[in-house]
Design an enzyme around this catalytic site. Structure first.
Site, PDB file in Angstrom:
ATOM      1  N   HIS A  84       0.851  -1.198   0.000  1.00  9.28           N
ATOM      2  CA  HIS A  84       0.000   0.000   0.000  1.00  9.28           C
ATOM      3  C   HIS A  84       0.888   1.250   0.000  1.00  9.28           C
ATOM      4  CE1 HIS A  84      -2.798   3.073   1.358  1.00  9.28           C
ATOM      5  NE2 HIS A  84      -3.762   2.285   0.907  1.00  9.28           N
ATOM      6  N   GLU A 144      -4.126   1.956  -7.442  1.00  8.43           N
ATOM      7  CA  GLU A 144      -4.519   3.076  -6.584  1.00  8.43           C
ATOM      8  C   GLU A 144      -3.623   4.270  -6.842  1.00  8.43           C
ATOM      9  OE1 GLU A 144      -6.541   1.399  -2.937  1.00  8.43           O
ATOM     10  OE2 GLU A 144      -4.445   1.502  -2.422  1.00  8.43           O
TER      11      GLU A 144
HETATM   12  P1  PGA Z   1      -9.558   5.972   0.420  1.00 12.07           P
HETATM   13  O1  PGA Z   1      -8.355   4.938   0.671  1.00 12.07           O
HETATM   14  O2  PGA Z   1     -10.729   5.176  -0.051  1.00 12.07           O
HETATM   15  O3  PGA Z   1      -9.773   6.614   1.756  1.00 12.07           O
HETATM   16  O4  PGA Z   1      -9.067   6.938  -0.621  1.00 12.07           O
HETATM   17  C1  PGA Z   1      -8.118   3.926  -0.248  1.00 12.07           C
HETATM   18  C2  PGA Z   1      -6.899   3.143   0.141  1.00 12.07           C
HETATM   19  O5  PGA Z   1      -5.958   3.736   0.682  1.00 12.07           O
HETATM   20  O6  PGA Z   1      -6.842   1.927  -0.068  1.00 12.07           O
END
Ligand code: PGA
Length: 218
Positions: A84, A144
């Protein structure tokens, strides 16, 4: 069915977790919850599918404060989130560490969700190939973009589709989208054809939001 993964990060008190579990009881087999590790056992005992937000790469040993994939497996945890952007940026995890964590999770029988997050294809290529070096097993990937995490900003849908296609051209696997997914934008995001699911942070802390999102995704 599309995967809906809820990353709680370092949020919720134990009382809030108990309410959350009660509220989402009917949908517990349709979501994957990555709670604070403190609460994982509570979720498992309540019949939820769980994952850890991070794992250490050795099985046991003198690593104060760490939790291993080996320990997680012994508790009944099924998934491990690895790479992440918060782990990469705040805890200096590089591609070598991420690769070791993936191998350890797989060795211990956990399913891996690998997060990658750059907008440039070159960086995406490097992140994916280095994370998956000598890994032959299936790994779910969550795309992401860093600017979309916790900001309320989502990329253009064409851009999400293009990046997911690109990732699928590198690795034959399921690819999720993560970054500011909530009940107001899920309709739109759910139209992207090649998305296999969503990784949700802040909106996933509110069980009512989770139900609204599920109504669209199903
Ligand atoms: P968020 O986080 O939905 O608060 O943007 C997503 C993540 O970090 O996996």
């Amino acid at each position: 069915m599309k995967k809906v993964i809820l990353n709680h990060k370092m949020n919720l008190t134990y009382n809030e977790v108990e309410n959350y579990i009660d509220y989402l009881d009917k949908v517990k087999k349709n979501i994957i919850v990555l709670p604070s590790s403190l609460y994982v056992k509570k979720f498992i005992d309540s019949g939820f599918i769980t994952g850890l937000q991070n794992v250490y790469f050795d099985d046991t040993g003198a690593y104060t404060g760490e939790i291993s994939a080996y320990q997680a497996k012994s508790l009944g945890v099924e998934y491990a989130l690895i790479g992440h952007s918060e782990r990469r940026n705040l805890f200096n995890e590089d591609s070598d560490i991420i690769n070791k964590k993936i191998k350890s999770a797989i060795k211990n029988g956990l399913k891996v969700i690998l997060c990658v997050g750059e907008s440039s294809k070159d960086v995406l290529y490097k992140q994916i190939t280095s994370a998956l070096e000598d890994v032959n097993e299936d790994v779910i990937i969550s795309y992401e973009p860093i600017y979309a995490i916790g900001t309320g900003v989502i990329p253009k849908l064409e851009d999400v589709e293009e990046k997911i296609n690109y990732i699928k051209s590198l690795v034959n696997t399921k690819v999720l989208y993560g970054g500011s997914v909530n009940s107001s934008n899920i309709d739109e995001l759910n139209k992207v054809k090649n998305i296999d699911g969503f990784l949700i942070g802040s909106a996933g802390l509110d069980p009512e939001e989770v139900m609204k999102i599920l109504e669209v995704v199903w």
